[in-house]
Design an enzyme around this catalytic site. Structure first.
Site, PDB file in Angstrom:
ATOM      1  N   ASN A  10       0.809  -1.213   0.000  1.00 48.49           N
ATOM      2  CA  ASN A  10       0.000   0.000   0.000  1.00 48.49           C
ATOM      3  C   ASN A  10       0.846   1.267   0.000  1.00 48.49           C
ATOM      4  OD1 ASN A  10      -2.754  -1.104   0.128  1.00 48.49           O
ATOM      5  ND2 ASN A  10      -2.071  -1.964   2.065  1.00 48.49           N
ATOM      6  N   ASP A  97      -0.033 -12.126  -1.990  1.00 50.65           N
ATOM      7  CA  ASP A  97       1.132 -12.109  -1.114  1.00 50.65           C
ATOM      8  C   ASP A  97       1.213 -13.407  -0.307  1.00 50.65           C
ATOM      9  OD1 ASP A  97      -1.230 -11.376   0.158  1.00 50.65           O
ATOM     10  OD2 ASP A  97      -0.275  -9.964   1.522  1.00 50.65           O
ATOM     11  N   ASP A 118       2.828 -13.592   8.617  1.00 49.03           N
ATOM     12  CA  ASP A 118       3.194 -12.348   7.943  1.00 49.03           C
ATOM     13  C   ASP A 118       2.614 -11.183   8.732  1.00 49.03           C
ATOM     14  OD1 ASP A 118       4.067 -10.453   6.166  1.00 49.03           O
ATOM     15  OD2 ASP A 118       2.564 -10.882   4.632  1.00 49.03           O
ATOM     16  N   THR A 175      -1.245   6.512  29.723  1.00 50.66           N
ATOM     17  CA  THR A 175      -2.189   6.000  28.728  1.00 50.66           C
ATOM     18  C   THR A 175      -1.457   5.607  27.457  1.00 50.66           C
ATOM     19  OG1 THR A 175      -3.977   7.358  29.612  1.00 50.66           O
ATOM     20  CG2 THR A 175      -4.233   6.554  27.364  1.00 50.66           C
TER      21      THR A 175
END
Length: 246
Positions: A10, A97, A118, A175
């Site tokens: 991507n 993939d 993966d 946090t």
């Protein structure tokens, strides 16, 4: 024989040049720089005769406009001949993939039951047996997807990123620490849990951890694993060899 293997994600592209099965060049870079990088590689390695590309995000024809006509191009798809038996009930929906990773497993680990993990945007788990039969696996959220989900589906939790090493402490005092530990160590415990379950069925199981987050996670997973950086590209090269030597 000199091959060029290309994996398009991507945001990142990975390229490797193989000569008689041995990697002689490897590079990872941002997808926006693809055209320039490809042109330079083709100039530097002028004896490339075959090319295979796996793309999950971009049109292949546009990406390969710079490739000379004498180079034979193979675009990986669900119908590309591969050296394993696919028992997936919906083979057309299996990610390309994942196909490349399974081929890498059956060629690199002969006569072994293999679990391929993966760790990328999503985490995929794939089982291929010593009989070269692909059975299927699991898909779950990756580390960054978990961080984004906790931010997007709540009103007050901040979006944090993993920019430094996460230790094994599971008591966060802020946090931000809570979110990072939850995403990373939650993923680690998930991976160990799946490995333990698969090993109940396949006792002599070879486990491979690869993908963009593999280096972050591999040191924390308690099970013994291999983490090859270029495993998918090796799988692509095996597919190319399988289709050009038939």
């Amino acid at each position: 024989m000199r091959n060029l293997t290309i994996d398009i994600g991507n945001t990142l592209a990975k390229l490797a040049v193989f000569e008689y099965g041995e990697e002689i060049y490897f590079k990872t870079f941002k997808l926006e720089n693809f055209s320039e990088k490809l042109k330079n590689i083709l100039k530097e390695y002028s004896k490339i005769t075959n090319l295979i590309i796996s793309s999950v995000s971009k049109d292949v024809k546009t990406l390969l406009e710079e490739v000379p006509k004498h180079i034979q191009v193979l675009e990986l798809s669900a119908t590309t001949p591969v050296p394993f038996r696919n028992l997936y009930k919906t083979p057309q929906s299996l990610g390309i993939d994942r196909i490349a990773l399974v081929v890498g497993a059956v060629k690199e680990y002969i006569d072994k039951d293999v679990l391929i993990i993966d760790a990328g945007t999503c985490i995929t788990y794939d089982i291929v047996t010593k009989k070269k039969e692909y059975l299927g696996g699991v898909i779950s959220p990756g580390v960054n997807m978990r961080l984004h989900a906790m931010h997007n589906f709540t009103s007050k939790l901040p979006l944090v990123s993993i920019t430094d090493e996460i230790n094994d402490n599971i008591i966060g005092t802020t946090t931000q620490e809570n979110l990072k530990i939850g995403a990373v160590m939650g993923t680690v415990m998930e991976i160990d849990g799946f490995i333990d379950r698969y090993k109940l069925q396949y006792q002599d199981l070879t486990v491979i951890l690869t993908g963009g987050d593999s280096q972050l996670l591999s040191k924390k997973v308690k099970n013994s694993i291999f983490a090859p950086y270029n495993f998918l590209l090796k799988g692509l090269n095996h597919i190319l060899e399988f289709n050009t030597t038939k």
